[in-house]
Design an enzyme around this catalytic site. Structure first.
Site, PDB file in Angstrom:
ATOM      1  N   TYR A  16     -34.155  22.174  -8.986  1.00 23.33           N
ATOM      2  CA  TYR A  16     -34.045  23.013  -7.788  1.00 23.33           C
ATOM      3  C   TYR A  16     -34.269  22.217  -6.498  1.00 23.33           C
ATOM      4  CZ  TYR A  16     -34.057  26.780 -11.166  1.00 23.33           C
ATOM      5  OH  TYR A  16     -33.733  27.592 -12.218  1.00 23.33           O
ATOM      6  N   TYR A 144     -36.800  36.599 -15.948  1.00 23.95           N
ATOM      7  CA  TYR A 144     -36.206  35.251 -15.956  1.00 23.95           C
ATOM      8  C   TYR A 144     -36.102  34.794 -17.404  1.00 23.95           C
ATOM      9  CZ  TYR A 144     -35.571  30.229 -15.543  1.00 23.95           C
ATOM     10  OH  TYR A 144     -35.089  28.959 -15.680  1.00 23.95           O
ATOM     11  N   ASP A 245     -38.463  37.405 -25.570  1.00 28.98           N
ATOM     12  CA  ASP A 245     -38.458  36.019 -25.088  1.00 28.98           C
ATOM     13  C   ASP A 245     -39.910  35.577 -24.938  1.00 28.98           C
ATOM     14  OD1 ASP A 245     -38.386  33.686 -23.658  1.00 28.98           O
ATOM     15  OD2 ASP A 245     -37.014  34.402 -22.099  1.00 28.98           O
ATOM     16  N   LYS A 274     -41.054  25.762 -25.188  1.00 25.15           N
ATOM     17  CA  LYS A 274     -42.121  25.194 -24.371  1.00 25.15           C
ATOM     18  C   LYS A 274     -43.260  24.618 -25.208  1.00 25.15           C
ATOM     19  CE  LYS A 274     -41.276  27.593 -19.990  1.00 25.15           C
ATOM     20  NZ  LYS A 274     -40.863  26.430 -19.202  1.00 25.15           N
TER      21      LYS A 274
END
Length: 438
Positions: A16, A144, A245, A274
């Site tokens: 980003y 997200y 998720d 992760k």
């Protein structure tokens, strides 16, 4: 050899960022325990677990040893037509520790790909049921799920990071975000809003995908477990698959091994990533039930249509097995509880700061939500000057530290959060550099 920051600025994209307006970066030469050592010798206490992944800290001997041993024998091999012990034993561990209906495992490259795989599973399942009209995905706002195209389609469509892609992503269905805080009985309006969407669109909907209990990059919002329990019941009522998720929440971060345990429910499909490898190497997984797998096998393709080059990489699988073995020792439970207790006490004073909208703590997550969007680069410099690594974004100053952090190290993080939030509150009144202007 010193780090060539000039080359970095001119040629390397960071997450980003812009190539024409580069943000400062800090060169790291080593990491051990909960500390990062910068090129200039300064040490920073890591409050982010390298984007929530390094739950055991850095250079853990058990994980390093497992990876070194694996390197001696098999670092990579294609998974098409070939299998290996590291993948088999990892999948055995995952099936053992995840909710009971999940019996089939697809090993993916990253969290975003695990979400892509989950969405494909849901769509192929309904193809196998001869219900091809069930071809849309429902989710909630403020969520997200990753940066790839299918994952972007279920990220928040209005205030999320991917709104600029518009018509280039699939048009999905968005229910209102749950508004009841964690620990409270879900408001009737919350559940009614979700049911209204399912009642209207259930015949088109293949699956509902949710981040259980904690909406992560969408705002670090912790919502009622009752809502999650109701979502499971509503999916059953309207014949919709439930995808959870758990990429950010899995492996102990919220105080349960998986966040869905707060609601005592199980999904049809679950994504993990992760912390799966302890943050040592990229790996993720998508698990599903026998029912979902059978539906996929009955689809016109007859097989599941996905297969990454580095699927089930043996080195990554060995790291994940070692990480899961560390979790199996059970120490994480007391560690996460201690982090939660300390953060609730030490972050509480932030509630009176004029720039702070809310203070939230759940498990090993501490959040200060500001009234205004912060200037990440400016705040980052303030944190580094205080000897900590905390990476704010949007309106959030938050930490998700490694579980083994000491009480003293955690106090350094919480103290830095309070100091920078206070500084930001003061500067907000003057509208200076600590507030983002773009």
């Amino acid at each position: 050899m010193s780090i060539d920051y000039c080359f970095d600025r001119q040629h390397i994209w960071h997450p980003y960022t812009s190539m024409s307006h580069t943000l400062p970066v800090y060169g790291v030469k080593a990491a051990e325990g909960v500390r990062l050592t910068l090129e200039d010798g300064r040490e920073l206490i890591d409050g982010t677990s390298s984007w929530w992944a390094c739950v055991h800290g850095y250079s853990h001997p058990a994980i390093l040893s497992a990876m070194e041993e694996q390197l001696k024998h098999l670092s990579h091999v294609m998974f098409g037509g070939i299998t290996h012990e590291s993948a088999i034993e990892l999948c055995r561990q995952l099936i053992t520790i995840t909710p009971e209906p999940l019996t089939k495992v697809f090993l993916a490259d990253s969290g975003s790909i695990a979400v892509e795989v989950a969405l494909k599973m849901a769509l192929q399942y309904w193809q196998g049921q001869n219900k091809t009209e069930k071809n849309r995905i429902m989710t909630v706002k403020q969520g997200y799920h990753g940066d790839t195209f299918a994952a972007m389609s279920v990220c928040d469509p209005e205030g999320g990071m991917h709104t600029m892609f518009g018509d280039n992503v699939a048009r999905q269905l968005f229910a209102p975000a749950p508004s009841t805080p964690f620990g409270e009985t879900a408001k009737a309006d919350d559940i009614a809003g979700l049911e209204a969407m399912l009642a209207e669109h259930g015949k088109q909907t293949a699956a509902l995908i949710l981040e259980p209990i904690m909406q992560g990059a969408g705002g670090m919002w912790f919502y009622s477990a009752d809502y999650l329990k109701a979502a499971r019941a509503l999916c059953d009522k309207y014949d919709v698959l439930l995808i959870l998720d758990e990429i950010a929440t899995g492996f102990g971060r919220t105080g349960k091994l998986f966040a869905c345990e707060h609601a005592d429910i199980a999904p049809d499909i679950m994504c993990v990533g992760k912390a799966l490898t302890g943050g040592y190497i990229s790996l993720a997984a998508t698990l599903c039930s026998d029912k979902v797998a059978a539906g996929i096998d009955s689809s016109p393709a007859g097989v599941f249509m996905h297969g990454p080059t580095f699927m089930a990489n043996p080195l990554a699988c060995s790291a994940a097995r070692a990480s899961l073995a560390l979790l199996a020792s059970g120490k994480w439970q007391a560690q996460v509880k201690a982090i939660e207790t300390q953060l609730k006490q030490e972050l509480a004073p932030a509630a009176v700061l004029p720039g702070v909208k809310a203070v939230r703590v759940l498990g090993a997550v501490g959040v200060l939500e500001m009234h205004k969007q912060v200037n990440t680069a400016a705040l980052q410099a303030e944190f580094v000057a205080r000897g900590v690594w905390i990476r704010p974004f949007g309106k959030l100053i938050y930490i998700m530290p490694p579980y083994g952090i000491s009480a003293e190290e955690l106090s350094c993080l919480s103290r830095a959060m309070l100091e920078v939030a206070a500084l930001t509150s003061e500067q907000n009144q003057d509208d200076n550099a600590f507030v983002s202007h773009g």
